[in-house]
Design a protein around this motif. Structure first.
Motif, PDB file in Angstrom:
ATOM      1  N   GLN A  13     -27.592  70.958 100.126  1.00 51.07           N
ATOM      2  CA  GLN A  13     -27.502  70.642 101.556  1.00 51.07           C
ATOM      3  C   GLN A  13     -28.492  71.485 102.353  1.00 51.07           C
ATOM      4  O   GLN A  13     -29.042  71.034 103.357  1.00 51.07           O
ATOM      5  CB  GLN A  13     -26.089  70.967 102.027  1.00 51.07           C
ATOM      6  N   ILE A  14     -28.646  72.744 101.884  1.00 54.31           N
ATOM      7  CA  ILE A  14     -29.530  73.668 102.593  1.00 54.31           C
ATOM      8  C   ILE A  14     -30.993  73.265 102.430  1.00 54.31           C
ATOM      9  O   ILE A  14     -31.799  73.401 103.358  1.00 54.31           O
ATOM     10  CB  ILE A  14     -29.322  75.111 102.074  1.00 54.31           C
ATOM     11  N   ALA A  15     -31.340  72.733 101.237  1.00 58.26           N
ATOM     12  CA  ALA A  15     -32.746  72.497 100.908  1.00 58.26           C
ATOM     13  C   ALA A  15     -33.551  71.763 101.989  1.00 58.26           C
ATOM     14  O   ALA A  15     -34.618  72.244 102.390  1.00 58.26           O
ATOM     15  CB  ALA A  15     -32.840  71.773  99.566  1.00 58.26           C
ATOM     16  N   PRO A  16     -33.065  70.598 102.513  1.00 55.91           N
ATOM     17  CA  PRO A  16     -33.877  69.921 103.538  1.00 55.91           C
ATOM     18  C   PRO A  16     -34.057  70.776 104.794  1.00 55.91           C
ATOM     19  O   PRO A  16     -35.137  70.779 105.395  1.00 55.91           O
ATOM     20  CB  PRO A  16     -33.053  68.675 103.881  1.00 55.91           C
ATOM     21  N   PHE A  17     -33.026  71.529 105.169  1.00 51.81           N
ATOM     22  CA  PHE A  17     -33.171  72.406 106.332  1.00 51.81           C
ATOM     23  C   PHE A  17     -34.264  73.429 106.072  1.00 51.81           C
ATOM     24  O   PHE A  17     -35.058  73.754 106.952  1.00 51.81           O
ATOM     25  CB  PHE A  17     -31.860  73.145 106.641  1.00 51.81           C
ATOM     26  N   ALA A  47     -39.466  66.048 103.051  1.00 47.91           N
ATOM     27  CA  ALA A  47     -38.057  65.951 103.427  1.00 47.91           C
ATOM     28  C   ALA A  47     -37.661  64.489 103.604  1.00 47.91           C
ATOM     29  O   ALA A  47     -36.539  64.089 103.272  1.00 47.91           O
ATOM     30  CB  ALA A  47     -37.803  66.750 104.706  1.00 47.91           C
ATOM     31  N   GLY A  48     -38.616  63.671 104.106  1.00 45.38           N
ATOM     32  CA  GLY A  48     -38.347  62.237 104.271  1.00 45.38           C
ATOM     33  C   GLY A  48     -38.149  61.558 102.929  1.00 45.38           C
ATOM     34  O   GLY A  48     -37.238  60.732 102.762  1.00 45.38           O
ATOM     35  N   ALA A  59     -34.830  72.659 112.709  1.00 37.25           N
ATOM     36  CA  ALA A  59     -35.896  73.475 112.122  1.00 37.25           C
ATOM     37  C   ALA A  59     -36.188  74.684 113.000  1.00 37.25           C
ATOM     38  O   ALA A  59     -36.377  75.790 112.507  1.00 37.25           O
ATOM     39  CB  ALA A  59     -37.157  72.638 111.945  1.00 37.25           C
ATOM     40  N   VAL A  60     -36.192  74.451 114.322  1.00 36.72           N
ATOM     41  CA  VAL A  60     -36.392  75.585 115.232  1.00 36.72           C
ATOM     42  C   VAL A  60     -35.263  76.589 115.021  1.00 36.72           C
ATOM     43  O   VAL A  60     -35.492  77.795 114.906  1.00 36.72           O
ATOM     44  CB  VAL A  60     -36.416  75.127 116.710  1.00 36.72           C
ATOM     45  N   ALA A  61     -34.029  76.067 114.933  1.00 34.38           N
ATOM     46  CA  ALA A  61     -32.883  76.961 114.762  1.00 34.38           C
ATOM     47  C   ALA A  61     -33.016  77.776 113.481  1.00 34.38           C
ATOM     48  O   ALA A  61     -32.852  79.010 113.501  1.00 34.38           O
ATOM     49  CB  ALA A  61     -31.589  76.157 114.740  1.00 34.38           C
ATOM     50  N   ALA A  62     -33.348  77.120 112.362  1.00 29.82           N
ATOM     51  CA  ALA A  62     -33.479  77.842 111.099  1.00 29.82           C
ATOM     52  C   ALA A  62     -34.532  78.938 111.212  1.00 29.82           C
ATOM     53  O   ALA A  62     -34.320  80.072 110.778  1.00 29.82           O
ATOM     54  CB  ALA A  62     -33.843  76.875 109.969  1.00 29.82           C
ATOM     55  N   SER A  63     -35.678  78.599 111.838  1.00 25.38           N
ATOM     56  CA  SER A  63     -36.753  79.581 111.973  1.00 25.38           C
ATOM     57  C   SER A  63     -36.314  80.753 112.833  1.00 25.38           C
ATOM     58  O   SER A  63     -36.507  81.915 112.481  1.00 25.38           O
ATOM     59  CB  SER A  63     -37.977  78.938 112.619  1.00 25.38           C
ATOM     60  N   VAL A  64     -35.728  80.423 113.980  1.00 29.89           N
ATOM     61  CA  VAL A  64     -35.434  81.454 114.961  1.00 29.89           C
ATOM     62  C   VAL A  64     -34.296  82.365 114.491  1.00 29.89           C
ATOM     63  O   VAL A  64     -34.365  83.587 114.653  1.00 29.89           O
ATOM     64  CB  VAL A  64     -35.117  80.799 116.320  1.00 29.89           C
ATOM     65  N   ILE A  65     -33.283  81.786 113.864  1.00 27.59           N
ATOM     66  CA  ILE A  65     -32.217  82.627 113.314  1.00 27.59           C
ATOM     67  C   ILE A  65     -32.816  83.589 112.300  1.00 27.59           C
ATOM     68  O   ILE A  65     -32.453  84.742 112.216  1.00 27.59           O
ATOM     69  CB  ILE A  65     -31.119  81.772 112.646  1.00 27.59           C
ATOM     70  N   GLY A  66     -33.802  83.108 111.558  1.00 27.13           N
ATOM     71  CA  GLY A  66     -34.437  83.931 110.534  1.00 27.13           C
ATOM     72  C   GLY A  66     -35.457  84.911 111.064  1.00 27.13           C
ATOM     73  O   GLY A  66     -36.122  85.569 110.285  1.00 27.13           O
ATOM     74  N   ILE A  91     -41.246  85.929 109.066  1.00 22.91           N
ATOM     75  CA  ILE A  91     -41.648  85.692 107.677  1.00 22.91           C
ATOM     76  C   ILE A  91     -40.808  84.547 107.121  1.00 22.91           C
ATOM     77  O   ILE A  91     -39.715  84.266 107.626  1.00 22.91           O
ATOM     78  CB  ILE A  91     -41.467  86.956 106.797  1.00 22.91           C
ATOM     79  N   LEU A  92     -41.311  83.885 106.088  1.00 26.24           N
ATOM     80  CA  LEU A  92     -40.610  82.710 105.579  1.00 26.24           C
ATOM     81  C   LEU A  92     -39.304  83.079 104.872  1.00 26.24           C
ATOM     82  O   LEU A  92     -38.398  82.252 104.775  1.00 26.24           O
ATOM     83  CB  LEU A  92     -41.505  81.918 104.628  1.00 26.24           C
ATOM     84  N   LEU A  93     -39.196  84.330 104.394  1.00 26.75           N
ATOM     85  CA  LEU A  93     -37.927  84.748 103.803  1.00 26.75           C
ATOM     86  C   LEU A  93     -36.822  84.616 104.865  1.00 26.75           C
ATOM     87  O   LEU A  93     -35.700  84.209 104.568  1.00 26.75           O
ATOM     88  CB  LEU A  93     -38.024  86.200 103.320  1.00 26.75           C
ATOM     89  N   GLY A  94     -37.169  84.948 106.088  1.00 25.39           N
ATOM     90  CA  GLY A  94     -36.227  84.802 107.192  1.00 25.39           C
ATOM     91  C   GLY A  94     -35.803  83.359 107.365  1.00 25.39           C
ATOM     92  O   GLY A  94     -34.632  83.052 107.612  1.00 25.39           O
ATOM     93  N   THR A  95     -36.762  82.443 107.227  1.00 23.04           N
ATOM     94  CA  THR A  95     -36.455  81.022 107.373  1.00 23.04           C
ATOM     95  C   THR A  95     -35.453  80.584 106.305  1.00 23.04           C
ATOM     96  O   THR A  95     -34.576  79.761 106.567  1.00 23.04           O
ATOM     97  CB  THR A  95     -37.749  80.197 107.281  1.00 23.04           C
ATOM     98  N   VAL A  96     -35.592  81.141 105.102  1.00 23.41           N
ATOM     99  CA  VAL A  96     -34.634  80.822 104.042  1.00 23.41           C
ATOM    100  C   VAL A  96     -33.223  81.205 104.487  1.00 23.41           C
ATOM    101  O   VAL A  96     -32.280  80.403 104.396  1.00 23.41           O
ATOM    102  CB  VAL A  96     -34.978  81.581 102.739  1.00 23.41           C
ATOM    103  N   VAL A  97     -33.097  82.436 104.994  1.00 21.72           N
ATOM    104  CA  VAL A  97     -31.783  82.897 105.434  1.00 21.72           C
ATOM    105  C   VAL A  97     -31.294  82.057 106.610  1.00 21.72           C
ATOM    106  O   VAL A  97     -30.137  81.660 106.675  1.00 21.72           O
ATOM    107  CB  VAL A  97     -31.829  84.395 105.798  1.00 21.72           C
ATOM    108  N   GLY A  98     -32.218  81.768 107.537  1.00 23.06           N
ATOM    109  CA  GLY A  98     -31.854  80.983 108.719  1.00 23.06           C
ATOM    110  C   GLY A  98     -31.346  79.597 108.320  1.00 23.06           C
ATOM    111  O   GLY A  98     -30.308  79.132 108.810  1.00 23.06           O
ATOM    112  N   ALA A  99     -32.069  78.944 107.403  1.00 24.53           N
ATOM    113  CA  ALA A  99     -31.648  77.616 106.954  1.00 24.53           C
ATOM    114  C   ALA A  99     -30.304  77.706 106.233  1.00 24.53           C
ATOM    115  O   ALA A  99     -29.450  76.816 106.371  1.00 24.53           O
ATOM    116  CB  ALA A  99     -32.714  77.021 106.026  1.00 24.53           C
ATOM    117  N   SER A 100     -30.105  78.814 105.485  1.00 24.96           N
ATOM    118  CA  SER A 100     -28.838  78.975 104.773  1.00 24.96           C
ATOM    119  C   SER A 100     -27.679  79.118 105.752  1.00 24.96           C
ATOM    120  O   SER A 100     -26.618  78.514 105.570  1.00 24.96           O
ATOM    121  CB  SER A 100     -28.883  80.207 103.873  1.00 24.96           C
ATOM    122  N   VAL A 101     -27.895  79.902 106.807  1.00 22.18           N
ATOM    123  CA  VAL A 101     -26.838  80.054 107.812  1.00 22.18           C
ATOM    124  C   VAL A 101     -26.453  78.669 108.333  1.00 22.18           C
ATOM    125  O   VAL A 101     -25.275  78.310 108.424  1.00 22.18           O
ATOM    126  CB  VAL A 101     -27.306  80.950 108.981  1.00 22.18           C
TER     127      VAL A 101
END
Lengths: 347, 504
Positions: free
Chosen positions: A55-59, A237-238, A260-267, A277-287
């Motif tokens: 579920q997280i992957a597309p985010f 993703a499509g 996507a903005v949310a995942a980036s910004v949370i991260g 950094i993209l590691l942050g995006t991983v965490v953000g998307a996971s949240v």
């Protein structure tokens, strides 16, 4: 002695740019997982964990897309529509009998065109990114609707089984292929961002476009590149969405640009550019994914889910702003003391 | 005592590290135009900002209409009848003339804006000044000169008795200057006091009654304009003794290594010719707005050139963008390091690496981390940059060290020609000397150095040859042995005389 050595190790980890924020958010993520596990023991079952990751992957994929653009100080609102467009084009081509892999390549090509268009509008025509990508967002959604005469497609059928396995149903070493795709994309794009010349240029453009220009960076080419990365990821993703449902739906990917903005910004990616950094995006998307999955397992109705997720986004960014503003005040004070007379001298 | 409407006595003001004003006085009578003169950085603007309440003085007395005023702030200054008309106009471009004039003091009746009344009153003020502008026009559609007149009208409508004009003619054409002077004459007849700041000394003959001259934050003299001459004014403006010691290194002067021929780029770079020889530092002097920064930016390829050639070591180089210039070995240390020089959110190491990524990358465009670290450490060592580590944000360094980072990123590659734009602005004395030493070192290595500075002592202390610019043109050139401050100032104020064109 022991203590000071520990602190050094800590210091070294924290000295990597952006790690501080990632660590805080990761702690938050772990707490969230604990709460959901307590609410519903099924949350930690292997089955659900695997599902959750898928579920997280597309985010994550659209998060990577948006992070690239945000780090240059721009924004891409067309992500969701490009996702929908990719889903519809690929499905339509497949229902018309085209080989799924050829269809995928053509689809990604179309998506890249939208990316180039975005980049040219922002970098060369100097349109504000918000407006430029608002335009392409609408255009891409229109294309998604028009390719199959304003109808969702039929099933892409048995011929596309390999395609569906590759993007969604298959497993590799016990992990769903979607997850593997997301991880591979993350490794590639993280490498580009943190280790290559282009990556350095992306940060420089977002941090200070004038200084970047005066250092010989070709700003337009950097901006076009990030929009192409964004469109490419959205296209993937499509394809995943198409493989998931086995058909093309016209409104797929709705609002994904904002997720996507949310995942980036949370991260920890700054919407003002230059940071993250993209590691942050991983965490953000996971949240984001954990919230969706956990709340539905806990039996929260959709409306309540949305409200809670919205609150979490605002709070996480607010916390970051508060922390950062404290830091900044101290720094700017130091600097302004030496720079005040400079202004005065300009008679 | 009623004679003066504004009296400033013994005003001093310090900023961290700089004494901007030291025991300055200024008097203004009703019905006169006082020209406030001085070089860049003499303290004119600071003094006017104190009078209009933007800054607070450290010590000194301010008397307005004979009353001692304490704790002046912008609002109070306005109530007292002091209005300042800035070089950059402060108007709401999308509002009408009348709306701008009454901004913040709108006439309201019964909770509704009373546009008709505002338009009527605005018209009245404009008529007083013989300005033919419809009060309902949108300000953004007016020419700059008309906007300026609206600003004057706005000042008058608040019953201002003292008008401060900061470089009002710099953007105007000769016809417009004429109109402005007519208005100034009218204001003077009506008993307003006007403080007029300008670098264009040749204008003074048309309007100035008295002049007050500042230099380096100190009051030099005041005199009636009729009793003096331009020569005398210039000698007061620049007549300082240069006490500071500049590290000077003499090298053998060799062949021309860098040449700019007939460079044109916009209004502020007109037919500029500059050459630099091996083993010399060339300084470009001039007043603010003389086109020096624009020249360096045009050479470097930031601003497009209309025409002109650039030659480096006997070869013509085509420069269309900064990347071309960097590749050729011509680099620019820009004027405003925060805006143009540094990515303040990135680390020192990233900043130093940024223009050198072509050197730092392997074939796969992967950045070689070790080489990058070595490059940054070497720059820090060579330039004696003081920092905790090359990992910290560029924003956390002091001005002098930031400047060294900007220089360092260019020296990390073998540049052949370095352009400095105001390299020592806003940095402390010790750091300045280090920058001078660095420039000398470059000169010794045979690297060409061209530097722009607004500080006369620095220009005279460091350059081997001086080029003077005024209003986008090169107005003179001299060897350091022949240079005097008067000569430079004279050349720097050689404006094309706009007024003669009108009277002729």
């Amino acid at each position: 002695m022991q203590k000071s050595k520990n602190r050094n190790v800590f210091k070294r980890i924290f000295s990597i740019r952006g790690v501080g924020q990632v660590v805080t958010v990761t702690i938050g993520l772990i707490m969230l997982c604990v709460v959901f596990a307590l609410l519903n023991p099924n949350f930690t079952s292997p089955r659900n964990t695997n599902n959750l990751l898928r579920q997280i992957a597309p985010f994550l994929i659209v998060g990577i897309a948006q992070s690239y653009v945000l780090i240059t100080g721009n924004i891409d609102l067309s992500i969701g529509s490009v996702l929908g467009m990719s889903c519809m084009i690929s499905a339509t081509l497949m229902t018309k009998g085209m080989d799924p892999w050829t269809a995928s390549v053509i689809t990604l090509g179309c998506c890249l065109l939208v990316g180039v268009l975005n980049g040219v509008l922002v970098a060369n025509c100097k349109l504000p990114p918000f407006i430029a990508t608002l335009g392409t967002m609408t255009i891409a959604r229109g294309i998604a609707q028009i390719v199959n005469n304003n109808m969702n497609t039929d099933s892409i059928g048995e011929a596309a089984k390999g395609f569906r396995d590759f993007f969604y149903y298959g497993k590799f070493m016990g992990i769903y292929s979607t997850v593997i795709i997301a991880i591979v994309l993350w490794i590639i794009f993280d490498f580009i961002l943190s280790k290559t010349r282009t990556g350095s240029h992306i940060y420089a453009v977002g941090s200070n476009i004038e200084a970047a220009k005066l250092s010989g960076v070709n700003v337009s080419s950097v901006v076009i590149k990030v929009y192409m990365v964004s469109a490419f990821c959205s296209g993937i993703a499509g394809l995943i969405t198409c493989a998931t449902g086995g058909l093309g739906t016209m409104d797929s990917g709705n609002s994904f640009e904002l997720y996507a903005v949310a995942a980036s910004v949370i991260g920890g990616v700054s919407t003002l550019g230059g940071q993250g950094i993209l590691l942050g995006t991983v965490v953000g998307a996971s949240v984001w994914g954990v919230m969706q999955n956990g709340l539905s397992l806990a039996g929260a109705p959709v409306a309540l889910r949305n409200i809670i997720i919205g609150i979490i986004v605002v709070i996480s960014v607010l916390a970051d702003v508060v922390v950062r503003s404290g830091k900044w005040n101290r720094k700017t004070k130091e600097v302004s003391a030496t720079d005040a007379p400079q202004i005065e001298k300009r008679n | 005592m009623q004679e003066y409407i504004v009296e400033l006595q013994g005003v001093s003001k310090s900023f961290p590290g700089v004494k901007a004003l030291d025991n300055v006085q200024l008097n203004l009578k009703a019905g006169e135009v006082l020209a406030l003169l001085g070089e860049n950085g003499a303290g004119k603007s600071t003094l006017m900002k104190i009078l209009s309440g933007v800054y607070t003085k450290d010590i000194g007395e301010i008397r307005i209409f004979g009353n001692l005023i304490e704790n002046i702030n912008p609002q109070k200054a306005q109530e007292l009848g002091i209005a300042i008309i800035h070089q950059e106009l402060n108007m709401c471009q999308h509002l009408s003339v009348a709306e701008n004039i009454f901004l913040g003091r709108e006439i309201v009746r019964g909770g509704r804006l009373c546009r008709r009344e505002m338009n009527r009153q605005a018209k009245e003020v404009l008529d007083q000044l013989n300005i033919a502008i419809d009060p309902e026009t949108i300000v953004g559609k007016l020419q700059l000169s008309k906007q300026q007149m609206v600003e004057i009208a706005k000042a008058l409508s608040t019953n201002a008795k003292v008008l401060i004009m900061d470089e009002p003619t710099s953007a105007l054409t000769s016809k417009e200057i004429n109109d402005l002077f007519t208005i100034i004459h009218k204001l003077r007849e009506n008993g307003h006091g006007i403080i007029y700041i300008s670098h264009r000394l040749e204008e003074l003959q048309y309007i100035a009654d008295r002049v007050t001259i500042l230099r380096d934050g100190q009051y030099i003299t005041s005199m009636n304009y009729a009793d003096t001459s331009l020569r005398e004014i210039i000698s007061y403006m620049v007549g300082r003794e240069i006490k500071e010691k500049f590290p000077r290194v003499d090298c053998e002067i060799g062949d021309v290594i860098f040449e700019v021929k007939h460079l044109n780029a916009g209004r502020l770079v007109r037919d500029v010719n500059v050459s630099v020889r091996q083993g010399e530092i060339v300084g470009i002097a001039g007043l603010m707005g003389a086109g020096r920064t624009e020249t360096t930016r045009a050479i470097f390829g930031v601003e497009p050139k209309t025409s002109g050639e650039i030659w480096l070591r006997g070869k013509k180089v085509a420069i269309h963008c900064p990347a071309d210039s960097i590749r050729a070995g011509i680099v620019l240390v820009p004027e405003d390091r925060k805006r143009d020089g540094l990515c303040v959110k990135l680390s020192i190491r990233d900043n130093i690496a940024l223009p050198n990524l072509d050197i730092l990358c392997n074939k796969l465009t992967m950045v070689k981390r070790r080489t990058k670290v070595i490059m940054a450490d070497k720059a820090v060592y060579d330039l004696k940059i003081k920092l905790p580590s090359t990992d910290v944000d560029a924003a956390s360094l002091s001005g002098g060290n930031q400047q060294k980072v900007v220089v360092g990123k260019w020296l990390a590659r073998n540049s052949k020609m370095v352009l400095f734009d105001e390299p020592t602005r806003g940095i402390d004395v010790a750091a300045k000397v280090e920058i001078y030493n660095l420039m000398n070192e470059l000169k010794r290595q045979g690297i060409g150095v061209l530097f722009v500075s607004s500080e006369m002592p620095e220009i005279m202390g460091i350059s081997d040859r001086i080029i003077v610019m005024c209003d986008g043109r090169v107005t003179g050139e001299m060897l350091i042995a022949d240079a005097t401050q008067e000569k430079i100032m004279d050349l720097a104020t050689r404006f094309e005389n706009k007024m003669n064109q009108v009277t002729a």
